[in-house]
Design a protein around this motif. Structure first.
Motif, mmCIF file in Angstrom:
data_model
loop_
_atom_site.group_PDB
_atom_site.id
_atom_site.type_symbol
_atom_site.label_atom_id
_atom_site.label_comp_id
_atom_site.label_asym_id
_atom_site.label_seq_id
_atom_site.Cartn_x
_atom_site.Cartn_y
_atom_site.Cartn_z
ATOM 1 N N ARG A 129 1.343 -1.209 -0.344
ATOM 2 C CA ARG A 129 0.289 0.215 -0.282
ATOM 3 C C ARG A 129 1.065 0.933 0.397
ATOM 4 N N ALA A 130 0.122 2.676 -0.576
ATOM 5 C CA ALA A 130 1.165 3.129 -0.204
ATOM 6 C C ALA A 130 1.143 3.911 1.101
ATOM 7 N N GLU A 131 2.965 4.185 1.598
ATOM 8 C CA GLU A 131 3.397 4.217 2.442
ATOM 9 C C GLU A 131 2.814 5.602 3.691
ATOM 10 N N ALA A 132 2.102 6.603 3.103
ATOM 11 C CA ALA A 132 2.039 7.684 3.737
ATOM 12 C C ALA A 132 0.700 6.995 4.403
ATOM 13 N N SER A 133 0.255 6.569 4.215
ATOM 14 C CA SER A 133 -1.068 6.087 4.807
ATOM 15 C C SER A 133 -2.094 5.005 3.821
ATOM 16 N N LEU A 134 -3.467 4.174 4.147
ATOM 17 C CA LEU A 134 -3.641 3.909 3.148
ATOM 18 C C LEU A 134 -4.510 4.588 2.417
ATOM 19 N N SER A 135 -5.322 5.876 3.196
ATOM 20 C CA SER A 135 -5.529 6.862 2.667
ATOM 21 C C SER A 135 -5.312 7.694 1.043
ATOM 22 N N PHE A 136 -4.088 7.050 0.603
ATOM 23 C CA PHE A 136 -3.542 7.307 -0.367
ATOM 24 C C PHE A 136 -3.620 5.854 -1.757
ATOM 25 N N SER A 137 -3.687 6.416 -2.767
ATOM 26 C CA SER A 137 -4.107 4.960 -3.692
ATOM 27 C C SER A 137 -2.434 4.957 -4.602
ATOM 28 N N PRO A 176 -0.994 4.500 -8.028
ATOM 29 C CA PRO A 176 -1.069 3.920 -9.969
ATOM 30 C C PRO A 176 -1.580 2.518 -9.636
ATOM 31 N N VAL A 177 -1.919 1.803 -11.160
ATOM 32 C CA VAL A 177 -2.431 1.134 -10.740
ATOM 33 C C VAL A 177 -0.637 -0.071 -11.799
ATOM 34 N N THR A 178 0.319 1.094 -12.411
ATOM 35 C CA THR A 178 1.260 0.202 -13.763
ATOM 36 C C THR A 178 2.195 -0.166 -12.585
ATOM 37 N N TYR A 179 1.872 0.153 -11.406
ATOM 38 C CA TYR A 179 2.699 -0.761 -9.921
ATOM 39 C C TYR A 179 2.701 -1.710 -10.266
ATOM 40 N N ALA A 182 -6.758 -4.304 -5.457
ATOM 41 C CA ALA A 182 -8.078 -4.045 -4.326
ATOM 42 C C ALA A 182 -8.514 -2.956 -4.768
ATOM 43 N N ILE A 183 -9.233 -1.899 -4.136
ATOM 44 C CA ILE A 183 -9.316 -0.847 -3.920
ATOM 45 C C ILE A 183 -10.741 -0.750 -3.220
ATOM 46 N N TRP A 184 -11.262 -0.264 -2.437
ATOM 47 C CA TRP A 184 -12.154 0.256 -1.545
ATOM 48 C C TRP A 184 -13.889 0.916 -2.295
ATOM 49 N N PHE A 185 -14.583 1.153 -2.265
ATOM 50 C CA PHE A 185 -14.851 1.111 -3.121
ATOM 51 C C PHE A 185 -16.151 2.331 -2.292
ATOM 52 N N GLY A 186 -16.942 1.697 -1.367
ATOM 53 C CA GLY A 186 -17.436 2.832 0.078
ATOM 54 C C GLY A 186 -19.259 3.134 -0.446
ATOM 55 N N GLY A 187 -19.365 2.388 -1.034
ATOM 56 C CA GLY A 187 -21.056 2.776 -1.691
ATOM 57 C C GLY A 187 -22.333 2.210 -0.461
ATOM 58 N N ILE A 188 -23.259 3.394 -0.420
ATOM 59 C CA ILE A 188 -23.826 2.937 0.653
ATOM 60 C C ILE A 188 -25.523 2.152 -0.839
ATOM 61 N N TYR A 189 -25.779 1.622 0.196
ATOM 62 C CA TYR A 189 -26.561 0.504 0.007
ATOM 63 C C TYR A 189 -27.675 1.080 0.860
ATOM 64 N N ILE A 190 -29.103 1.790 0.244
ATOM 65 C CA ILE A 190 -30.094 2.063 0.938
ATOM 66 C C ILE A 190 -30.024 3.315 1.788
ATOM 67 N N ASP A 191 -29.030 2.390 2.936
ATOM 68 C CA ASP A 191 -28.655 3.270 4.099
ATOM 69 C C ASP A 191 -27.567 3.156 4.671
ATOM 70 N N GLU A 192 -26.826 4.283 5.774
ATOM 71 C CA GLU A 192 -25.938 3.303 6.023
ATOM 72 C C GLU A 192 -26.207 2.381 6.945
ATOM 73 N N ASP A 199 -7.040 5.281 -12.634
ATOM 74 C CA ASP A 199 -6.061 3.940 -12.969
ATOM 75 C C ASP A 199 -5.182 4.230 -11.506
ATOM 76 N N ARG A 200 -6.343 3.904 -10.170
ATOM 77 C CA ARG A 200 -5.669 3.830 -9.609
ATOM 78 C C ARG A 200 -6.255 3.068 -8.250
ATOM 79 N N VAL A 201 -5.218 2.651 -7.043
ATOM 80 C CA VAL A 201 -5.499 0.886 -6.336
ATOM 81 C C VAL A 201 -5.516 1.304 -4.546
ATOM 82 N N GLY A 202 -5.793 0.675 -4.705
ATOM 83 C CA GLY A 202 -5.443 1.184 -2.590
ATOM 84 C C GLY A 202 -4.699 -0.393 -2.347
ATOM 85 N N VAL A 203 -4.880 -1.343 -2.736
ATOM 86 C CA VAL A 203 -3.973 -2.099 -2.339
ATOM 87 C C VAL A 203 -3.292 -2.936 -3.607
ATOM 88 N N PHE A 204 -2.065 -3.120 -3.328
ATOM 89 C CA PHE A 204 -1.883 -4.784 -4.372
ATOM 90 C C PHE A 204 -1.645 -5.906 -3.164
#
Lengths: 388, 390
Positions: A60-68, A70-73, A89-99, A206-211
């Motif tokens: 994952r990104a060194e700075a923190s998980l909130s940074f993505s 590049p998929v080319t890595y 993979a990357i966190w999608f974080g959608g809302i289904y109906i409500d939280e 073209d960004r991913v959260g983790v490899f």
């Protein structure tokens, strides 16, 4: 012969004060239940980390998980010696109906993701259907059940990170290879999200959260991690690679203050109940001082009297303990459904059960110690003369 | 409520059996202590995040993005917001608006060795002006256009423990800590602030995370929010700043409450049983005394009342003891990750009158529940039998 005699006498003694005995047993049951429940809460936090194979690395990104990243890595990581498979993979974080209807959603690389995660078991025809349909998703069994979905259903999600309303079609269901696998995930096509987002928010494209990386030799995880990270040093997106277990434990460490508090409480409870129980036993023994003296006058040994007291104390604490163990299961179930989002799995482990039984034994023994010692010390004459 | 038997009789009964009373009360006090601590924890979190920001500021994030970290606002959108009505003016005579950028940066925790996700906020002169509660307590403010940062007091005190003169590396740069600010133990105290444009460059970002705008007056919120909604190019969620941060405490505070209440309910059953055992023993010991009272002409109701009052008093004593012990927990500061925003938040436990009342009522209720059955048993005794008993 002797044992059965002691047991019969002890259980007769126990039922002389039905109310008090009943209350004491209930008290012990409560202690054992809360101890088991608190331990299960702590266990469940760690359950996610326990399942991880050490042959799997997460970058994952060194700075923190909130940074993505590049998929080319991905291509560059694949060329690092010792790497077997790479997916992302990357966190999608959608809302289904409500939280309140939360479930974890990840945008994953459809072609490779399930190769790296063999413990997510998907029937081959469902996997093929998922790969064909760019808007298809594969959902964990638990989330399917919770929402009452079936294959072919449409699931609308409101994006939080990726704006807009998204609609996905369920193409398959995965099951865990064993019960430590999180069966709650909702896995969608990264390629589809990426394509759509390019038009509206190019900065997210073209960004991913983790490899996620499978390596050939689990023993080489440190060397491979270092090799990956050094490849990206001093670049705009530096990486941090660690084993999946370390990655998960990093999450847990975030809330460890709360965990420490829970564990402390669990042990304090046992101590308090021990005191209450000891008090009851002492009360009972004091009342029976005359009887014990009579037994001794009849020629029974000090040891016999001590065993009698211990037998009574142990039967009470074990009865309470077993009742507590039995109550742990429905209560754990109720607690889990009240805090559903926060735990992946919430199962009472055999170790917890063993500890519950062990602590009820300990309560029984400790409670009997002082009265047993007192009764063996007292002289027959004083005992017979004792006023209750 | 008059029991016929005076309250001093009730109180002296408890006092006469010091050891039993103390042991029973101690068990209950412990439950009260746990209950109070949990409520204080949830309250502390709400208090800290709910006390962040002000009602005359408004936070704007991209529609549906929920947190500032997930949100993106483009420069064009920011410029459009600047021309909306209802905004206060900055000293330069322009709209008071702060374009902010928020990132989470991992920093090692001193105690446990884990990593904390610390909020690093790029802000502006206007941003500082709009948060007058954040005062520099040592060092100096960061210079705009430089790689200088100031850290919140909780980040300087707590597990992360940053000092003036430290430098932190992120975004391929090293940032120097030049000051420490205190924002009245609010959520800002857990943040690190620097210059917004510098952070945008360091992270190669094209878009801001959020906009914070100052209202001309608190009441002009409605007008501003409606004007914003009418702009088709801006799809945004708007909230008053205070509300925005208060909402971020809900999930975590609820979790603490549910866990705490489950534990407390189970414990309280144990404490009630403990109280019951000793109350029954107390009734058994006082059979003759009860018979005497009845013979003197006190009614069954009087006896029940006296025993229930005794139990309630026991609960009250336990409650006060537990509360007293819990009030020391206000010195405790907790540093943890807010599961809702994924960022580090430091908060102190807070005792409020509401919690005190709630806890005392709970404690007396526990006492009464433990005392009611033994009291009924005491009242059922026949005078003759009671007097004759050993």
């Amino acid at each position: 012969m002797m044992a059965s005699y002691v047991f019969r006498l002890a259980s007769k003694n126990m039922w002389r004060h039905r109310l008090r005995t009943g209350l004491t047993i209930a008290g012990i049951a409560v202690a054992i239940v809360s101890f088991g429940l608190l331990r299960t809460v702590v266990d469940s936090w760690y359950a996610g980390a326990e399942l991880s194979s050490s042959a799997r690395l997460i970058t994952r990104a060194e700075a923190s998980l909130s940074f993505s990243l590049p998929v080319t890595y991905g291509e560059r990581i694949r060329r690092v010696p010792g790497v077997k498979d790479v997916t992302w993979a990357i966190w999608f974080g959608g809302i289904y109906i409500d939280e309140k209807h939360f479930f974890p959603q990840f945008a994953v690389d459809a072609e490779t993701y399930f190769d790296v995660y063999p413990e997510f078991v998907v029937p081959p025809e469902q996997l093929a259907a998922f790969k064909r349909d760019r808007r298809g998703v594969i959902v964990g069994r638990k989330t399917m059940l919770k929402n009452g979905w079936k294959i072919g259903d449409q699931v609308p999600l409101k994006g939080t990170i990726y704006p807009g309303t998204w609609s996905f079609t369920i193409r398959g269901v995965y099951q865990g290879a064993d019960d430590k696998v999180d069966e709650g995930q909702f896995l969608l096509h990264w390629g589809y999200v990426n394509e759509k987002i390019k038009a509206v928010l190019p900065s997210l494209a073209d960004r991913v959260g983790v490899f996620v990386i499978n390596i050939k030799d689990p023993g080489a995880s440190a060397a491979v991690s270092a090799a990956i990270d050094s490849g990206f040093r001093n670049s705009l997106a530096e990486t941090r690679t660690e084993t999946q277990k370390a990655f998960q434990l990093g999450f847990i460490a975030m809330v460890d203050t709360i965990l420490v508090a829970i564990q402390t409480v669990a042990y304090v409870v046992i101590l308090i109940i021990m005191a209450v129980m000891a008090n009851t036993m002492a009360m009972a023994a004091r009342e029976r001082m005359r009887e014990y003296a009579t037994l001794k006058a009849l020629g029974f040994s000090d040891r016999f009297v001590s065993i009698l007291i211990l037998g009574e104390s142990l039967s009470m604490s074990l009865a309470g303990g077993l009742l507590g163990v039995a109550l742990t299961f429905p209560l754990a179930e109720a607690f889990f459904s009240a805090t559903r989002d926060l735990f992946l799995v919430f199962t009472v482990t055999p170790v917890t059960l063993a500890l519950q039984v062990a602590s009820s034994l300990l309560i029984g023994i400790c409670a009997a110690l002082a009265p047993a010692w007192n009764s063996s010390r007292v002289r027959i004459v004083d005992g017979l003369r004792a006023v209750t | 409520m008059s029991s016929g038997l005076s309250l001093s009789y009730v109180a002296r009964n408890l006092y006469a059996r010091k050891l039993t009373t103390a042991l029973t009360a101690a068990g209950m006090a412990l439950v009260v202590f746990v209950f109070a601590t949990v409520l204080m924890m949830a309250e502390g979190l709400r208090h800290t995040l709910g006390g962040t920001g002000s009602d005359s500021n408004v936070v704007i994030i991209r529609q549906g993005s929920q947190t500032e970290v997930q949100s993106t606002i483009t420069r064009e959108q920011a410029n459009m917001v600047e021309s909306l009505p209802g905004l206060a003016t900055s000293p330069e005579g322009r709209a008071r608006i702060s374009r902010e950028v928020l990132v989470l940066v991992n920093m090692p925790r001193k105690g446990s060795g884990g990593l904390a996700n610390v909020v690093v906020r790029g802000t502006t002169d206007n941003g500082l002006l709009m948060r007058p509660q954040a005062r520099i307590v040592s060092g100096r403010p960061f210079r705009p256009g430089s790689s200088e940062i100031i850290v919140g007091s909780a980040m300087a005190r707590g597990d992360v423990g940053l000092r003036i003169g430290d430098s932190i590396a992120f975004g391929m740069r090293s940032w120097n800590v030049v000051g420490i600010f205190d924002a009245g133990s609010s959520g800002f105290d857990s943040e690190i602030w620097g210059d917004s444009e510098q952070m945008m460059q360091a992270f190669r970002r094209q878009a801001f995370s959020s906009l914070v705008v100052g209202l001309r007056e608190e009441g002009s919120y409605q007008g501003f929010a409606e004007a914003l909604m009418r702009q088709p190019q801006i799809k945004a969620d708007v909230k008053r700043e205070r509300q925005f941060y208060a909402d971020q405490s809900e999930k975590m505070a609820n979790f603490i409450s549910i866990l705490g209440k489950t534990i407390t309910i189970i414990f309280s059953v144990g404490a009630i049983i403990g109280a019951m055992i000793t109350r029954y023993a107390s009734v058994a010991n006082r059979t003759r005394e009860i018979g005497t009272l009845r013979a003197l002409g006190f009614r069954r109701g009087n006896i029940v009342m006296a025993f229930i009052q005794e139990a309630a008093l026991l609960g009250f004593v336990a409650g006060v003891t537990g509360l007293f012990a819990a009030s020391f927990m206000q010195m405790l500061e907790i540093s943890t990750t807010n599961v809702q925003t994924f960022s580090e938040v430091v908060f102190r436990l807070v005792m409020t009158p509401g919690i005190a009342v709630q806890v005392l009522v709970f404690s007396m209720f526990m006492g009464v529940l433990g005392g009611v059955l033994p009291a009924l048993q005491a009242s059922r005794l026949e005078i003759v039998d009671a007097l004759r008993s050993a």
